[in-house]
Design a protein around this motif. Structure first.
Motif, PDB file in Angstrom:
ATOM      1  N   GLN A 115       0.821  -1.209   0.000  1.00 13.58           N
ATOM      2  CA  GLN A 115       0.000   0.000   0.000  1.00 13.58           C
ATOM      3  C   GLN A 115       0.857   1.262   0.000  1.00 13.58           C
ATOM      4  N   PHE A 116       1.935   1.239   0.776  1.00 11.21           N
ATOM      5  CA  PHE A 116       2.752   2.445   0.923  1.00 11.21           C
ATOM      6  C   PHE A 116       4.059   2.374   0.140  1.00 11.21           C
ATOM      7  N   MET A 117       4.193   1.349  -0.698  1.00  5.16           N
ATOM      8  CA  MET A 117       5.366   1.195  -1.563  1.00  5.16           C
ATOM      9  C   MET A 117       6.657   1.333  -0.744  1.00  5.16           C
ATOM     10  N   LEU A 118       6.758   0.546   0.321  1.00  4.38           N
ATOM     11  CA  LEU A 118       7.912   0.620   1.207  1.00  4.38           C
ATOM     12  C   LEU A 118       9.148  -0.039   0.607  1.00  4.38           C
ATOM     13  N   GLU A 119       8.958  -0.832  -0.425  1.00  4.04           N
ATOM     14  CA  GLU A 119      10.058  -1.419  -1.180  1.00  4.04           C
ATOM     15  C   GLU A 119       9.757  -1.277  -2.659  1.00  4.04           C
ATOM     16  N   ASP A 120      10.790  -1.396  -3.477  1.00  9.39           N
ATOM     17  CA  ASP A 120      10.569  -1.441  -4.920  1.00  9.39           C
ATOM     18  C   ASP A 120       9.986  -2.806  -5.276  1.00  9.39           C
ATOM     19  N   PRO A 121       9.023  -2.843  -6.208  1.00  9.43           N
ATOM     20  CA  PRO A 121       8.479  -4.148  -6.621  1.00  9.43           C
ATOM     21  C   PRO A 121       9.541  -4.975  -7.320  1.00  9.43           C
ATOM     22  N   SER A 122       9.433  -6.285  -7.178  1.00 12.58           N
ATOM     23  CA  SER A 122      10.360  -7.184  -7.856  1.00 12.58           C
ATOM     24  C   SER A 122       9.978  -7.383  -9.317  1.00 12.58           C
ATOM     25  N   GLY A 123       8.783  -6.980  -9.678  1.00  6.66           N
ATOM     26  CA  GLY A 123       8.328  -7.070 -11.060  1.00  6.66           C
ATOM     27  C   GLY A 123       6.976  -6.403 -11.219  1.00  6.66           C
ATOM     28  N   THR A 124       6.659  -6.004 -12.439  1.00  4.44           N
ATOM     29  CA  THR A 124       5.376  -5.364 -12.749  1.00  4.44           C
ATOM     30  C   THR A 124       4.834  -5.943 -14.050  1.00  4.44           C
ATOM     31  N   THR A 125       3.542  -6.247 -14.070  1.00  2.00           N
ATOM     32  CA  THR A 125       2.892  -6.779 -15.273  1.00  2.00           C
ATOM     33  C   THR A 125       1.691  -5.923 -15.615  1.00  2.00           C
ATOM     34  N   PHE A 126       1.570  -5.576 -16.895  1.00  2.00           N
ATOM     35  CA  PHE A 126       0.416  -4.857 -17.408  1.00  2.00           C
ATOM     36  C   PHE A 126      -0.468  -5.856 -18.152  1.00  2.00           C
ATOM     37  N   TRP A 127      -1.742  -5.902 -17.777  1.00  2.00           N
ATOM     38  CA  TRP A 127      -2.680  -6.862 -18.340  1.00  2.00           C
ATOM     39  C   TRP A 127      -3.748  -6.134 -19.161  1.00  2.00           C
ATOM     40  N   THR A 128      -4.003  -6.646 -20.366  1.00  4.73           N
ATOM     41  CA  THR A 128      -5.129  -6.184 -21.174  1.00  4.73           C
ATOM     42  C   THR A 128      -6.275  -7.172 -20.985  1.00  4.73           C
ATOM     43  N   CYS A 129      -7.424  -6.672 -20.556  1.00  2.00           N
ATOM     44  CA  CYS A 129      -8.536  -7.554 -20.207  1.00  2.00           C
ATOM     45  C   CYS A 129      -9.681  -7.434 -21.201  1.00  2.00           C
ATOM     46  N   ASP A 130     -10.288  -8.582 -21.514  1.00  2.00           N
ATOM     47  CA  ASP A 130     -11.381  -8.664 -22.486  1.00  2.00           C
ATOM     48  C   ASP A 130     -11.009  -8.059 -23.821  1.00  2.00           C
ATOM     49  N   GLY A 131      -9.713  -8.109 -24.164  1.00  2.00           N
ATOM     50  CA  GLY A 131      -9.252  -7.638 -25.462  1.00  2.00           C
ATOM     51  C   GLY A 131      -9.312  -6.140 -25.644  1.00  2.00           C
ATOM     52  N   ASN A 132      -9.539  -5.395 -24.580  1.00  2.00           N
ATOM     53  CA  ASN A 132      -9.686  -3.939 -24.667  1.00  2.00           C
ATOM     54  C   ASN A 132      -8.506  -3.267 -23.964  1.00  2.00           C
ATOM     55  N   PRO A 133      -7.609  -2.601 -24.707  1.00  2.38           N
ATOM     56  CA  PRO A 133      -6.445  -1.962 -24.078  1.00  2.38           C
ATOM     57  C   PRO A 133      -6.822  -0.946 -23.001  1.00  2.38           C
ATOM     58  N   ALA A 134      -8.026  -0.377 -23.094  1.00  4.66           N
ATOM     59  CA  ALA A 134      -8.471   0.579 -22.081  1.00  4.66           C
ATOM     60  C   ALA A 134      -8.880  -0.122 -20.784  1.00  4.66           C
ATOM     61  N   ASN A 135      -9.118  -1.418 -20.886  1.00 11.11           N
ATOM     62  CA  ASN A 135      -9.497  -2.211 -19.712  1.00 11.11           C
ATOM     63  C   ASN A 135      -8.238  -2.886 -19.187  1.00 11.11           C
ATOM     64  N   GLU A 136      -7.469  -2.152 -18.406  1.00 14.58           N
ATOM     65  CA  GLU A 136      -6.143  -2.600 -17.997  1.00 14.58           C
ATOM     66  C   GLU A 136      -6.062  -2.834 -16.490  1.00 14.58           C
ATOM     67  N   VAL A 137      -5.359  -3.889 -16.136  1.00 12.56           N
ATOM     68  CA  VAL A 137      -5.031  -4.178 -14.741  1.00 12.56           C
ATOM     69  C   VAL A 137      -3.510  -4.218 -14.633  1.00 12.56           C
ATOM     70  N   VAL A 138      -2.981  -3.573 -13.617  1.00 16.00           N
ATOM     71  CA  VAL A 138      -1.534  -3.577 -13.378  1.00 16.00           C
ATOM     72  C   VAL A 138      -1.273  -4.329 -12.071  1.00 16.00           C
ATOM     73  N   THR A 139      -0.322  -5.255 -12.108  1.00 19.77           N
ATOM     74  CA  THR A 139       0.059  -5.981 -10.893  1.00 19.77           C
ATOM     75  C   THR A 139       1.548  -5.765 -10.625  1.00 19.77           C
ATOM     76  N   MET A 140       1.854  -5.341  -9.404  1.00 22.12           N
ATOM     77  CA  MET A 140       3.240  -5.176  -8.964  1.00 22.12           C
ATOM     78  C   MET A 140       3.510  -6.216  -7.880  1.00 22.12           C
ATOM     79  N   TYR A 141       4.625  -6.933  -8.006  1.00 23.11           N
ATOM     80  CA  TYR A 141       4.917  -8.039  -7.102  1.00 23.11           C
ATOM     81  C   TYR A 141       5.978  -7.625  -6.077  1.00 23.11           C
ATOM     82  N   PHE A 142       5.794  -8.114  -4.846  1.00 21.62           N
ATOM     83  CA  PHE A 142       6.701  -7.767  -3.760  1.00 21.62           C
ATOM     84  C   PHE A 142       7.151  -9.035  -3.034  1.00 21.62           C
ATOM     85  N   ASP A 143       8.439  -9.082  -2.722  1.00 21.02           N
ATOM     86  CA  ASP A 143       9.012 -10.250  -2.053  1.00 21.02           C
ATOM     87  C   ASP A 143       8.932 -10.090  -0.539  1.00 21.02           C
TER      88      ASP A 143
END
Length: 204
Positions: A115-143
Motif C-alpha cells: 500500500q505504501f510502496m515501502l520497497e521497490d516491486p520485484s516485477g510489474t505486469t500490465f494486463w489487457t482484459c477482455d481484449g480492450n487496451p483501455a481495460n487494464e489491470v496492473v500488478t506489482m509483485y513484492f518479495d
C-alpha cells in the motif's frame, strides 16, 4: 511473463523463553491477549512482530509526508492498525493459534509494504482484459514474507497475497478481488458486490 511459483513459508512455532533483545516491539509484562502471550513466548513470532512494527513506522512516515491528505491518511492508517490488532487477537479461536498469529503478521506486513510502496516491486505486469487496451489491470509483485501483489485498476488500488493453488499463481485481495495467473493469461475478478470476472493477457 514467467510464472511465479512460490511456496508460502510455514513458520515453525514452539514455546521457548525469549531473550530481551529478541522480544517483540511491546512490553511482554503488559501482554493481555493469547496472541500477545504467544508472541512473547515464541522467538519467530517476536521477530514478525518487530518486522510489522518497523513497517508500520515506515508507513506512518510516508503518510505524514504526503503533500495532500496527510492527516486523513495517518488517521486511516492508525484505525486500520487497531483493527488489525483486534483481528490478530481473535486467533485464540483458531485450531492452531500460533499459525494463525504468524499468518496475520505476514499478511499485515504485505499490506503495509504494497500500500505504501515501502520497497521497490520485484516485477510489474500490465494486463489487457477482455481484449480492450483501455481495460487494464496492473500488478506489482513484492518479495514480502508472504509473497504479495499491488493491484491497480483505474483509480482503484488494493493489496493481495499469494494463495496455495493446484496450478498457476493466484493472489487474493480485498472483498473477493483476485488474479489467477497461468503463463501469459490470467483471470481477474473485481471486488464484491460487482464480482465480475474477466480474461486478461499480458500486454505487448
Amino acid at each position: 511473463m514467467q510464472v511465479r511459483t512460490v511456496l508460502i513459508p510455514i513458520i515453525a512455532v514452539c514455546a521457548a523463553p525469549v531473550l530481551a533483545q529478541e522480544g517483540p516491539s511491546f512490553d511482554c509484562a503488559k501482554a493481555q491477549s493469547t496472541a500477545e502471550t504467544l508472541v512473547c513466548d515464541t522467538p519467530e513470532l517476536a521477530a514478525l512482530d518487530r518486522l510489522v512494527a518497523d513497517r508500520y513506522a515506515a508507513a506512518l512516515a510516508v503518510a505524514r509526508g504526503l503533500d495532500a491528505g496527510a492527516a486523513e491518511a495517518e488517521a486511516q492508517l492508525k484505525a486500520y492498525q487497531i483493527g488489525w490488532i483486534e483481528g490478530r487477537d481473535e486467533c485464540w479461536k483458531a485450531d492452531d493459534p500460533a499459525a494463525c498469529v504468524a499468518f496475520e503478521y505476514q499478511r499485515r506486513e504485505a499490506e503495509l509494504v504494497t500500500q505504501f510502496m515501502l520497497e521497490d516491486p520485484s516485477g510489474t505486469t500490465f494486463w489487457t482484459c477482455d481484449g480492450n487496451p483501455a481495460n487494464e489491470v496492473v500488478t506489482m509483485y513484492f518479495d514480502t514474507a508472504l509473497p504479495s501483489v499491488r493491484f491497480e485498476r483505474g483509480d482503484s488500488i488494493d493489496t493481495g497475497t499469494l494463495s496455495v493453488t493446484a496450478s498457476g499463481s493466484r493472489y487474493d485481495g480485498s472483498f473477493g478481488r483476485y488474479i489467477w495467473i497461468k503463463g501469459v493469461d490470467a483471470t481477474y475478478r473485481d471486488p464484491d458486490p460487482d464480482g465480475t470476472e474477466v480474461s486478461c493477457t499480458v500486454s505487448n
